[in-house]
Design an enzyme around this catalytic site. Structure first.
Site, short mmCIF file in Angstrom:
data_model
loop_
_atom_site.label_atom_id
_atom_site.label_comp_id
_atom_site.label_asym_id
_atom_site.label_seq_id
_atom_site.Cartn_x
_atom_site.Cartn_y
_atom_site.Cartn_z
N GLY A 139 2.96 -4.40 -6.84
CA GLY A 139 2.97 -5.18 -8.07
C GLY A 139 4.05 -6.25 -8.07
CB CYS A 140 6.13 -7.59 -10.81
SG CYS A 140 4.83 -8.06 -11.98
#
Length: 347
Positions: A139-140
């Site tokens: 993800g981020c």
């Protein structure tokens, strides 16, 4: 880890641009739950985002799409951004594609099997014996974790050059059928983009990559991630993310600093993933930074929105353009819930 050198860093975005007000208008027309959208529509006004780059024309987002359609857009756009970013990063490093010994690919917004570097490598001119490390699920946090992984692989094999590419097409996860408020928040925040870098063992280049660390909090799986559903990925955003960061980040950074052998006071500047304006505010509060100290993070958020993993590398690019401070700690939050950290020093 033995230090590695960052030889190049390149960012790229897809061709379609959407202004925030236009995104709000599309959302109002297209979302099935009109009352829910109207109740939450101020998130578009308060997101501190002026525009974003997306992989499909605006009208695409007003139509329903299933898994196959979404992933076809992911593959076409991600392959193109991968090629553009990687080709430029290799060239700026003063290398030819055949000089690249390994590639780390980070992407979490679609499925590619064979993986993206296998699809793009031949037309880039990468060698057939190149070592490939595709990574999914960060993800981020993937921009920091992926660059750190590339640095460790390069340091473990002196003389080799490693290409790192992260590509995310967050916008294809927009779900008009959802009654989850997080879907509207995602529509107001998400943009698409990619970044690529080349690293090698030793010193020199744009910066030295000195070490990495990570903090994973137990029992936090529900804070951030994807729900796998029939029409496509459903975003998982907990409203508790900013207060969680405000409460937990300082201790996490201090633990990372112990692992890295420095004190927090030795850090000249933080380079943070701008997940949203409230997240940036929470980081400044947690680390007792002056309000506005993360000005470049706010600029990137304004100009590109939240592109997940590549976003923090857009911030690093602006830091490098202005002259990298002596010691920089990159941080990004991702599913887990986790915080990834990477220490850089000016070359």
């Amino acid at each position: 880890m033995t230090q590695s050198a960052l030889l190049s860093l390149v960012t790229t975005v897809p061709p379609h641009t959407i202004e925030q007000q236009h995104a709000k208008e599309i959302g109002r027309r297209a979302f099935g739950r009109k009352a829910l959208f109207d109740r939450l529509s101020t998130v578009f006004d308060n997101a501190a985002i002026a525009k974003r780059h997306v992989v499909a024309p605006p009208e695409w987002y007003e139509q329903p799409h299933g898994w196959a359609d979404r992933n076809a857009v992911y593959l076409a756009a991600s392959e193109q951004m991968f090629e553009d970013a990687a080709r430029a990063a290799i060239e700026r490093a003063g290398l030819a594609p055949e000089n690249i010994d390994g590639v780390v690919t980070v992407s979490t917004t679609g499925i590619a099997t064979p993986s993206l570097e296998a699809r793009v490598g031949p037309r880039l001119g990468l060698r057939p014996d190149i070592r490939r490390v595709p990574v999914f699920g960060l993800g981020c946090a993937g921009g920091v974790s992926g660059l750190a992984l590339s640095a460790r692989l390069a340091a473990a094999d002196p003389g080799t050059h490693w290409l790192f590419v992260t590509v995310e097409t967050c916008s294809i996860s927009i779900r008009l059928d959802s009654d989850d408020p997080a879907a509207i928040v995602a529509t107001a925040l998400f943009g698409d983009g990619a970044a690529a870098a080349v690293v090698t063992a030793g010193q020199g280049g744009l910066a030295s990559l000195k070490g990495s660390a990570e903090k994973l909090w137990p029992d936090t799986l529900g804070i951030m991630g994807w729900r796998v559903e029939d029409p496509g990925l459903g975003v998982l955003f907990d409203r508790a993310i900013p207060p969680f960061i405000e409460a937990e980040l300082a201790d996490a950074v201090d633990e990372m600093c112990i692992q890295l052998g420095i004190a927090r006071e030795d850090i000249s500047r933080f380079c943070c993933h701008p997940g949203g304006v409230k997240v940036i505010d929470a980081i400044e509060t947690a680390l007792r930074l002056n309000q506005g100290e993360l000005n470049l993070e706010r600029e990137v958020l304004r100009d590109f929105g939240n592109m997940s993993a590549p976003t923090v590398l857009f911030v690093l690019e602006r830091l490098l353009q202005r002259g990298l401070p002596e010691r920089v700690l990159m941080t990004a939050f991702g599913p887990g819930f986790t915080c990834a950290g990477l220490m850089l020093e000016a070359a």
